[in-house]
Scaffold this motif. Sequence first.
Motif, PDB file in Angstrom:
ATOM      1  N   LYS A   1       1.652  -6.787 -11.336  1.00 37.65           N
ATOM      2  CA  LYS A   1       1.023  -5.742 -12.191  1.00 37.65           C
ATOM      3  C   LYS A   1       1.002  -6.190 -13.638  1.00 37.65           C
ATOM      4  O   LYS A   1       0.011  -5.974 -14.347  1.00 37.65           O
ATOM      5  CB  LYS A   1       1.791  -4.431 -12.057  1.00 37.65           C
TER       6      LYS A   1
ATOM      7  N   HIS B   1      -4.737  -3.858  -2.764  1.00 37.51           N
ATOM      8  CA  HIS B   1      -5.568  -5.034  -2.482  1.00 37.51           C
ATOM      9  C   HIS B   1      -5.382  -6.111  -3.551  1.00 37.51           C
ATOM     10  O   HIS B   1      -5.162  -7.277  -3.235  1.00 37.51           O
ATOM     11  CB  HIS B   1      -7.058  -4.648  -2.403  1.00 37.51           C
TER      12      HIS B   1
ATOM     13  N   ASP C   1       1.943   1.314  -3.818  1.00 39.41           N
ATOM     14  CA  ASP C   1       0.865   1.487  -4.798  1.00 39.41           C
ATOM     15  C   ASP C   1      -0.480   1.411  -4.077  1.00 39.41           C
ATOM     16  O   ASP C   1      -1.131   0.363  -4.072  1.00 39.41           O
ATOM     17  CB  ASP C   1       0.962   0.415  -5.883  1.00 39.41           C
ATOM     18  N   PRO C   2      -0.884   2.507  -3.441  1.00 38.79           N
ATOM     19  CA  PRO C   2      -2.104   2.469  -2.629  1.00 38.79           C
ATOM     20  C   PRO C   2      -3.370   2.133  -3.412  1.00 38.79           C
ATOM     21  O   PRO C   2      -4.279   1.502  -2.876  1.00 38.79           O
ATOM     22  CB  PRO C   2      -2.195   3.865  -2.024  1.00 38.79           C
ATOM     23  N   ASN C   3      -3.438   2.512  -4.677  1.00 40.40           N
ATOM     24  CA  ASN C   3      -4.651   2.269  -5.459  1.00 40.40           C
ATOM     25  C   ASN C   3      -4.847   0.807  -5.834  1.00 40.40           C
ATOM     26  O   ASN C   3      -5.977   0.371  -6.042  1.00 40.40           O
ATOM     27  CB  ASN C   3      -4.645   3.125  -6.723  1.00 40.40           C
ATOM     28  N   SER C   4      -3.771   0.055  -5.947  1.00 38.83           N
ATOM     29  CA  SER C   4      -3.863  -1.340  -6.380  1.00 38.83           C
ATOM     30  C   SER C   4      -3.401  -2.326  -5.317  1.00 38.83           C
ATOM     31  O   SER C   4      -3.259  -3.511  -5.605  1.00 38.83           O
ATOM     32  CB  SER C   4      -3.015  -1.536  -7.648  1.00 38.83           C
TER      33      SER C   4
ATOM     34  N   SER D   1       0.815  -1.212   0.000  1.00 40.07           N
ATOM     35  CA  SER D   1       0.000   0.000   0.000  1.00 40.07           C
ATOM     36  C   SER D   1       0.849   1.263   0.000  1.00 40.07           C
ATOM     37  O   SER D   1       0.472   2.271  -0.605  1.00 40.07           O
ATOM     38  CB  SER D   1      -0.920  -0.008   1.217  1.00 40.07           C
TER      39      SER D   1
END
Length: 70
Positions: free
Chosen positions: A65, A30, A25-28, A22
């Motif tokens: 990713k 999870h 890459d906080p947006n992805s 997080s």
Amino acid sequence: MQEMSPIDRKRVIGSLLFPKISSIDPNSAHIITAKLLEMKTMDFYDLLYLLHDQDALMQKINEAKESLKK
């Protein structure tokens, strides 16, 4: 942790990996965390290693990713 079931071990490791991912890459975070936990090439010890090696973690995040783009 050795006495835990594989599912419980993954749950614990996932809860420890998530904050690290997080912060990168906080947006992805999870979906990347879930992807790392389900990778067939990653066993319990590989996941533990990611908690202690930032370079290895970055490499696995990038692999996750890439696999998500497909």
